[in-house]
Design a protein around this motif. Structure first.
Motif, PDB file in Angstrom:
ATOM      1  N   GLY A   1    -129.188  13.248  -7.091  1.00 39.58           N
ATOM      2  CA  GLY A   1    -128.446  14.364  -7.070  1.00 39.58           C
ATOM      3  C   GLY A   1    -128.424  14.988  -5.714  1.00 39.58           C
ATOM      4  O   GLY A   1    -129.469  15.135  -5.280  1.00 39.58           O
ATOM      5  N   TYR A   2    -127.364  15.674  -5.413  1.00 42.60           N
ATOM      6  CA  TYR A   2    -127.267  16.300  -4.227  1.00 42.60           C
ATOM      7  C   TYR A   2    -126.219  17.375  -4.284  1.00 42.60           C
ATOM      8  O   TYR A   2    -125.357  17.483  -5.315  1.00 42.60           O
ATOM      9  N   GLU A   3    -126.357  18.359  -3.349  1.00 42.04           N
ATOM     10  CA  GLU A   3    -125.564  19.266  -3.253  1.00 42.04           C
ATOM     11  C   GLU A   3    -124.862  19.379  -1.729  1.00 42.04           C
ATOM     12  O   GLU A   3    -125.782  19.207  -0.689  1.00 42.04           O
ATOM     13  N   TYR A   4    -123.505  19.575  -1.468  1.00 42.68           N
ATOM     14  CA  TYR A   4    -122.952  19.564  -0.377  1.00 42.68           C
ATOM     15  C   TYR A   4    -123.032  20.751   0.194  1.00 42.68           C
ATOM     16  O   TYR A   4    -122.639  21.932  -0.416  1.00 42.68           O
ATOM     17  N   LYS A   5    -123.279  21.157   1.558  1.00 43.76           N
ATOM     18  CA  LYS A   5    -123.328  22.406   2.185  1.00 43.76           C
ATOM     19  C   LYS A   5    -122.498  22.577   3.343  1.00 43.76           C
ATOM     20  O   LYS A   5    -122.709  23.843   3.770  1.00 43.76           O
ATOM     21  N   ASP A   6    -121.863  21.703   3.859  1.00 41.37           N
ATOM     22  CA  ASP A   6    -121.075  21.878   5.108  1.00 41.37           C
ATOM     23  C   ASP A   6    -119.573  21.930   4.801  1.00 41.37           C
ATOM     24  O   ASP A   6    -118.843  21.957   6.001  1.00 41.37           O
ATOM     25  N   GLY A   7    -118.990  22.096   3.542  1.00 38.82           N
ATOM     26  CA  GLY A   7    -117.676  22.128   3.460  1.00 38.82           C
ATOM     27  C   GLY A   7    -117.009  23.416   3.549  1.00 38.82           C
ATOM     28  O   GLY A   7    -117.829  24.300   4.103  1.00 38.82           O
TER      29      GLY A   7
END
Length: 373
Positions: free
Chosen positions: A88-94
């Motif tokens: 599982g991951y979380e996107y941070k650069d959008g």
């Protein structure tokens, strides 16, 4: 990198129980190699449900990468990030979410202006898609025209048609996405006609090369059992299918040959060959029998004309080696024969009895004469 791994547990059920909404891989059928993301919701504890495609991500988007799957995040500028480890991951650069903090209206207006300039797509809008790293099985192939195979058993060139299937696997997802999949694509399948045409064309070329290299060792009828060797030789072809790993990031894992057929002209040649071979075998059998009969007649005639003399042996065809070139006997006096020679002479006479050249009475008489009984 823009990606933060949220948890280490790769079990989707555990992951969805912690995050109410997340994006994960869409459905992969047998030949689908790229699928868009889908939004899943745990529905207030009643299980994870799919809510359609959701390939656009923004800051804070939650991503789950299943086993044997890679995820890539891209924009109009190209690939931004690739995830090859399940979890599982979380996107941070959008884009920052318009639903956090103040300034919601201003953020919406700015995004609207960006979309107008890029045909409805934000200049910084990010999308996510997933690559299937499992084996893509049973891609059917067939030679379009007859292929020449020099079969050593038949000793000539024969025309054949071959049919079967092969499996491939993406081994380098980054190369695959950058060099094989068209830009800004979130869904891709080897069932797509133009994709299938290119892959099949290069595969068949390498398949023909592999067949030609086997013709010095295997008969046509043995080719289906040599699927592993054919796959190995296809992978070694530097110009077509053997170059896929370096060029496109996928490789052949298996080849199976379902059927090999002769062209009508070659089938006639094979049938003629088989008929001639059967006729030759029948002729050889008759010749052997005739030869045996002739040898027996020659020995019998020698005995009738010359007798056995004083223990002289008559041989022919391995049973009467002492018959002269004109059929005359070569006599050896019994008095000069050693005991071993007498025993050998009696054994040879017994073989003539077994062949039907001598009768038992004749053998018994000559045995007594030789052994001095």
């Amino acid at each position: 990198m823009g990606i933060i791994k949220a948890i280490t547990d790769s079990v989707e059920g555990t992951f969805t129980s912690q995050w109410k909404k997340l994006i994960t891989a869409g459905h992969f059928d047998e030949h689908t190699v790229v699928a868009p993301g889908v939004l899943k919701n745990n529905n207030n504890g009643r299980g994870a449900n799919t809510h359609g495609f959701m390939d656009i991500i923004s800051n804070g988007s939650k991503i789950f990468v299943p086993e044997n799957t890679a995820a890539f995040i891209f924009s109009q500028g190209g690939i931004e990030n690739m995830i090859t480890t399940p979890g599982g991951y979380e996107y941070k650069d959008g884009d920052k979410s318009i639903f956090k903090g103040n300034g919601i209206a201003a953020s919406m207006i700015k995004q609207a202006k960006d979309r107008i300039g890029f045909g409805g797509i934000s200049s910084s809008e990010k999308k996510i898609a997933f690559v299937n790293l499992r084996e893509i099985r049973d891609i059917k192939f067939g030679t379009r025209g007859p292929q020449v195979y020099n079969d050593l058993y038949y000793g000539c060139d024969l025309e054949i048609y071959a049919y079967g299937g092969f499996s491939i696997k993406v081994v380098d997802p980054e190369v695959f996405i950058k060099k094989f999949v068209p830009a800004n694509t979130n869904s891709y399948s080897f069932n797509t006609p133009n994709v299938r045409a290119q892959v099949l064309s290069e595969f068949v070329q390498s398949f023909i090369v592999a067949l030609n290299s086997l013709s010095t060792t295997y008969r046509i009828s043995q080719l289906p059992s040599q699927a592993m060797e054919i796959a190995k030789r296809i992978s070694e072809d530097p110009y077509n299918a053997g170059s896929w790993k370096e060029r496109f990031g996928f490789e052949i894992t298996k080849v199976k040959i379902e059927n090999i057929e002769f062209s009508p002209e070659s089938r006639v040649l094979v049938n003629q060959f088989s008929a001639n071979k059967m006729n030759m075998r029948a002729y050889e059998d008759v010749s052997q029998k005739t030869s045996n009969i002739a040898a027996q007649q020659k020995i019998a005639q020698g005995i009738q004309d010359n007798g056995l003399g004083n223990g002289g042996m008559l041989y022919g065809m391995n049973m009467a080696q002492n018959i002269g070139p004109q059929g005359q006997s070569v006599s050896t006096p019994i008095s000069s024969m050693s005991f071993d020679q007498k025993i050998k002479t009696v054994k040879n006479l017994k073989e003539l009895v077994d062949m039907g050249v001598l009768t038992q009475e004749e053998f018994d008489a000559k045995k007594k004469e030789i052994m001095g009984l």
